[in-house]
Design an enzyme around this catalytic site. Sequence first.
Site, PDB file in Angstrom:
ATOM      1  N   GLN A  46       0.823  -1.207   0.000  1.00 30.92           N
ATOM      2  CA  GLN A  46       0.000   0.000   0.000  1.00 30.92           C
ATOM      3  C   GLN A  46       0.858   1.258   0.000  1.00 30.92           C
ATOM      4  OE1 GLN A  46      -2.761   0.173   3.253  1.00 30.92           O
ATOM      5  NE2 GLN A  46      -3.701   2.057   2.532  1.00 30.92           N
ATOM      6  N   ALA A  51       6.369   1.341   5.850  1.00 32.40           N
ATOM      7  CA  ALA A  51       7.263   0.345   5.253  1.00 32.40           C
ATOM      8  C   ALA A  51       7.344   0.508   3.734  1.00 32.40           C
ATOM      9  CB  ALA A  51       6.820  -1.064   5.614  1.00 32.40           C
ATOM     10  N   CYS A  52       6.212   0.743   3.102  1.00 28.43           N
ATOM     11  CA  CYS A  52       6.215   0.890   1.643  1.00 28.43           C
ATOM     12  C   CYS A  52       6.930   2.167   1.216  1.00 28.43           C
ATOM     13  CB  CYS A  52       4.794   0.858   1.104  1.00 28.43           C
ATOM     14  SG  CYS A  52       4.004  -0.757   1.333  1.00 28.43           S
ATOM     15  N   THR A  53       6.805   3.223   2.014  1.00 28.48           N
ATOM     16  CA  THR A  53       7.517   4.463   1.717  1.00 28.48           C
ATOM     17  C   THR A  53       9.017   4.249   1.843  1.00 28.48           C
ATOM     18  OG1 THR A  53       5.634   5.799   2.426  1.00 28.48           O
ATOM     19  CG2 THR A  53       7.806   6.884   2.385  1.00 28.48           C
ATOM     20  N   ALA A  56      10.190   2.192  -1.196  1.00 26.75           N
ATOM     21  CA  ALA A  56      10.168   2.987  -2.428  1.00 26.75           C
ATOM     22  C   ALA A  56      11.308   4.001  -2.443  1.00 26.75           C
ATOM     23  CB  ALA A  56       8.821   3.685  -2.580  1.00 26.75           C
TER      24      ALA A  56
END
Length: 161
Positions: A46, A51-53, A56
Amino acid sequence: MPASTTPLRLSPGDVAPDFSLPNSKGGTTALADLRGRKTVLYFYPQADTPACTQQACDFRDSLASLGAAGYAVVGISPDPAAAIVKFAGEQELNFPLLADEGHHVAEAYGTWGEKKNYGRTYEGLIRSTFVLDEEGRIALAQYNVRAKGHVAKLRRDLGLV
């Protein structure tokens, strides 16, 4: 015996499942667009979560060295196109994100399945990364990766340290 919700897994040598998805630049990106270049294709759950930030931004910060080694980077999530456009802009991501809103591509790559988090079991995206060769075959498949330190580990796995 109950049906398993464990997805099929891809392995090196498999042909990468085809796709064409909306991208964060307002167009579409298809597997055919990536042919002729090695590509790191990573699936994340998401946009705009911690964590995804982190993952990325790690890819963003490593893009020059990955590119120098001949690798493109593409991220895929089940987010709607508007969410990935916003996320890419806010984080100044210098590679495309793709919106797999119906998670059909995630299912084809074996990255959609049963997850457990804080004692709860549910269906969702399993953070995973694939390296595709120039012909669109899987060169490396990594399932259940951790966001923190993943890009550094991937670089080691690719011999780019």
